[in-house]
Scaffold this active site. Structure first.
Site, PDB file in Angstrom:
ATOM      1  N   SER A   1      -1.950  10.235  -5.691  1.00  0.00           N
ATOM      2  CA  SER A   1      -1.467   9.406  -6.809  1.00  0.00           C
ATOM      3  C   SER A   1      -1.268  10.325  -8.005  1.00  0.00           C
ATOM      4  O   SER A   1      -1.858  11.420  -8.068  1.00  0.00           O
ATOM      5  CB  SER A   1      -2.538   8.366  -7.149  1.00  0.00           C
TER       6      SER A   1
ATOM      7  N   TYR B   1     -11.287   5.296  -8.301  1.00  0.00           N
ATOM      8  CA  TYR B   1      -9.948   5.609  -7.784  1.00  0.00           C
ATOM      9  C   TYR B   1      -9.529   7.022  -8.204  1.00  0.00           C
ATOM     10  O   TYR B   1      -9.052   7.808  -7.382  1.00  0.00           O
ATOM     11  CB  TYR B   1      -8.966   4.566  -8.331  1.00  0.00           C
TER      12      TYR B   1
HETATM   13  P1  NAD Z   1      -0.955  -2.095  -0.684  1.00  0.00           P
HETATM   14  O1  NAD Z   1      -2.125  -2.924  -1.128  1.00  0.00           O
HETATM   15  O2  NAD Z   1       0.402  -2.682  -0.687  1.00  0.00           O
HETATM   16  O3  NAD Z   1      -1.244  -1.495   0.771  1.00  0.00           O
HETATM   17  C1  NAD Z   1      -2.497  -0.977   1.108  1.00  0.00           C
HETATM   18  C2  NAD Z   1      -2.586  -0.876   2.607  1.00  0.00           C
HETATM   19  O4  NAD Z   1      -3.890  -0.381   2.952  1.00  0.00           O
HETATM   20  C3  NAD Z   1      -2.432  -2.231   3.320  1.00  0.00           C
HETATM   21  O5  NAD Z   1      -1.749  -2.038   4.527  1.00  0.00           O
HETATM   22  C4  NAD Z   1      -3.886  -2.641   3.567  1.00  0.00           C
HETATM   23  O6  NAD Z   1      -4.047  -3.541   4.655  1.00  0.00           O
HETATM   24  C5  NAD Z   1      -4.482  -1.275   3.884  1.00  0.00           C
HETATM   25  N1  NAD Z   1      -5.929  -1.250   3.761  1.00  0.00           N
HETATM   26  C6  NAD Z   1      -6.705  -1.618   2.708  1.00  0.00           C
HETATM   27  N2  NAD Z   1      -7.994  -1.476   3.032  1.00  0.00           N
HETATM   28  C7  NAD Z   1      -8.033  -1.015   4.310  1.00  0.00           C
HETATM   29  C8  NAD Z   1      -9.070  -0.674   5.199  1.00  0.00           C
HETATM   30  N3  NAD Z   1     -10.366  -0.794   4.866  1.00  0.00           N
HETATM   31  N4  NAD Z   1      -8.735  -0.241   6.435  1.00  0.00           N
HETATM   32  C9  NAD Z   1      -7.440  -0.134   6.814  1.00  0.00           C
HETATM   33  N5  NAD Z   1      -6.419  -0.440   6.010  1.00  0.00           N
HETATM   34  C10 NAD Z   1      -6.709  -0.877   4.783  1.00  0.00           C
HETATM   35  O7  NAD Z   1      -1.020  -0.798  -1.609  1.00  0.00           O
HETATM   36  P2  NAD Z   1       0.033   0.375  -1.905  1.00  0.00           P
HETATM   37  O8  NAD Z   1       0.368   0.305  -3.340  1.00  0.00           O
HETATM   38  O9  NAD Z   1       1.118   0.413  -0.889  1.00  0.00           O
HETATM   39  O10 NAD Z   1      -0.931   1.640  -1.745  1.00  0.00           O
HETATM   40  C11 NAD Z   1      -0.852   2.533  -0.659  1.00  0.00           C
HETATM   41  C12 NAD Z   1      -1.422   3.876  -1.093  1.00  0.00           C
HETATM   42  O11 NAD Z   1      -0.624   4.402  -2.154  1.00  0.00           O
HETATM   43  C13 NAD Z   1      -2.847   3.803  -1.618  1.00  0.00           C
HETATM   44  O12 NAD Z   1      -3.576   4.928  -1.181  1.00  0.00           O
HETATM   45  C14 NAD Z   1      -2.653   3.855  -3.125  1.00  0.00           C
HETATM   46  O13 NAD Z   1      -3.776   4.387  -3.786  1.00  0.00           O
HETATM   47  C15 NAD Z   1      -1.457   4.788  -3.212  1.00  0.00           C
HETATM   48  N6  NAD Z   1      -0.732   4.683  -4.475  1.00  0.00           N
HETATM   49  C16 NAD Z   1      -0.182   3.508  -4.868  1.00  0.00           C
HETATM   50  C17 NAD Z   1       0.508   3.452  -6.074  1.00  0.00           C
HETATM   51  C18 NAD Z   1       1.164   2.205  -6.567  1.00  0.00           C
HETATM   52  O14 NAD Z   1       1.584   2.184  -7.716  1.00  0.00           O
HETATM   53  N7  NAD Z   1       1.306   1.163  -5.755  1.00  0.00           N
HETATM   54  C19 NAD Z   1       0.610   4.599  -6.863  1.00  0.00           C
HETATM   55  C20 NAD Z   1       0.018   5.786  -6.425  1.00  0.00           C
HETATM   56  C21 NAD Z   1      -0.653   5.811  -5.227  1.00  0.00           C
END
Ligand code: NAD
Length: 260
Positions: free
Chosen positions: A142, A155
Site C-alpha cells: 500500500s 495496517y
Molecule cells: P476487499 O475488502 O475488496 O478485498 C479483500 C479480500 O481479502 C476479499 O477477497 C476478502 O474475502 C479477503 N479476505 C479478508 N480476510 C481474509 C482472510 N482472513 N482469509 C482470506 N481472505 C480474506 O479489499 P481490497 O481493497 O481489494 O484490498 C485488497 C488488498 O489491497 C489488501 O491487502 C489491501 O490492504 C490492499 N490495498 C487496498 C487499497 C484500497 O484503497 N482499496 C489501497 C492499498 C492497498
C-alpha cells in the site's frame, strides 16, 4: 511467456484481488481464487473467469489467519495445477481507530492477514520456484507501506513489514529466476475502502464526503481513485520477461501521493 503459468491470488473474491485475477486469467494464467464471500457468487465468478479466458480457475476458501489452511491452499493448487509459479499476496483487512483504543484482537488479525500470511505462502512456494528457475511473488502492500496516516497503526505497521519481507526474499531468490516485488496502491474504491469511510469520519470528526474528497482523494494529486484494472495490468507486467530485472521493488500506483 505468462501463458500456462499457475497463480495463487489470496483475497481474490473481491476488489483488487479479483481485478488481478481477471487480468491474469486474460493473460492465460491459471488462477487459484481465495477469499470469503457467498459460495454461489464465488462459484459464478470461478466459472465465468474460466469460460471467458479458457484457463483453469479453482477456489480454496483458506482463512489467511490459519497457517494450516494456507498449507492446504498451496497443496490444493499443486494438486489441481501441478505447481505454483506466481503468488499474489493480496488478502487484507483494515481497522481505523486511535492507537490507545485499538482493539488487541484487531491488531492481531491485521498483522496475521496483511503480513504473516505472506510469510506462509512464500515459505511454502519459494522452494519450488527456485528449483524450477522461474517464479513471481507479488505482494500487494500500500502507499501505507511507504508513509503513514493517523488511526491506522496496525495496517501501516503490517504494510511496512510487507516491504521488508519483499526486499529480504527478493535477495534470497535473486539468483534463481524468481522476482519478488510489492505494489503500493493509493486509494482504490473497493469494499475495504468504502467500509472505512464512516470510521474515518468519526475518528477525524468530519463528514463522510470530506473523508472522500479531503482525506482520500486529498492525498492523491490526480484526484482520482486508482482502479483495479490498473493494478491487474501491473501485476501481469511483473509476470513477463520485461520485468525480469525488477526485484525487491516497492512500486507506487498512487496518483502521485508518495511523491509529495
Ligand atoms: P476487499 O475488502 O475488496 O478485498 C479483500 C479480500 O481479502 C476479499 O477477497 C476478502 O474475502 C479477503 N479476505 C479478508 N480476510 C481474509 C482472510 N482472513 N482469509 C482470506 N481472505 C480474506 O479489499 P481490497 O481493497 O481489494 O484490498 C485488497 C488488498 O489491497 C489488501 O491487502 C489491501 O490492504 C490492499 N490495498 C487496498 C487499497 C484500497 O484503497 N482499496 C489501497 C492499498 C492497498
Amino acid at each position: 511467456m505468462t501463458q500456462g503459468k499457475n497463480a495463487i491470488i489470496t483475497g481474490s473474491t473481491s476488489g483488487i484481488g479479483l481485478g488481478i485475477a481477471e487480468a491474469m486469467a486474460a493473460a492465460g494464467i491459471n488462477v487459484m481464487l481465495n477469499g470469503f464471500g457467498d459460495a454461489a457468487e464465488i462459484e459464478e465468478t470461478r466459472k465465468k473467469l474460466a469460460a471467458d479466458h479458457g484457463v483453469k480457475v479453482a477456489y480454496n476458501g483458506a482463512d489467511m489467519t490459519k497457517p494450516e489452511e494456507i498449507e492446504a491452499l498451496v497443496a490444493q493448487t499443486e494438486s489441481d495445477f501441478g505447481q505454483v509459479d506466481v503468488v499474489v499476496n493480496n488478502a487484507g483487512i483494515q481497522n481505523v481507530q486511535p492507537v490507545e483504543e485499538f482493539p488487541v484482537a484487531k491488531w492481531d488479525a491485521i498483522i496475521a492477514i496483511n503480513l504473516t500470511s505472506s510469510f506462509h505462502t512464500i515459505r511454502l512456494t519459494l522452494g519450488g520456484m527456485k528449483q524450477r528457475g522461474w517464479g513471481r511473488v507479488i505482494n500487494i502492500a500500500s502507499a501505507h507501506g511507504l508513509v503513514a496516516s493517523p488511526f491506522k497503526s496496525a495496517y501501516v505497521a503490517a504494510k511496512h513489514g510487507v516491504l521488508g519481507l519483499t526486499k529480504t526474499v527478493a535477495l534470497e531468490a535473486a539468483e534463481h529466476g524468481v522476482t519478488v516485488n510489492a505494489i503500493c496502491p493509493g486509494y482504490v474504491l473497493t469494499p475495504l475502502v468504502q467500509m472505512q469511510i464512516p470510521d474515518t469520519a468519526k475518528a477525524r470528526g468530519i463528514s463522510e464526503e470530506e473523508v472522500i474528497q479531503n482525506v482520500m482523494l486529498g492525498n492523491q494529486p490526480t484526484k482520482q481513485f486508482v482502479t483495479t484494472e490498473q493494478l491487474g495490468g501491473l501485476a501481469v507486467f511483473l509476470c513477463g520477461d520485461a520485468a525480469a530485472s525488477i526485484t525487491g521493488a516497492a512500486l507506487p500506483v498512487d496518483g502521485g501521493w508518495t511523491a509529495q
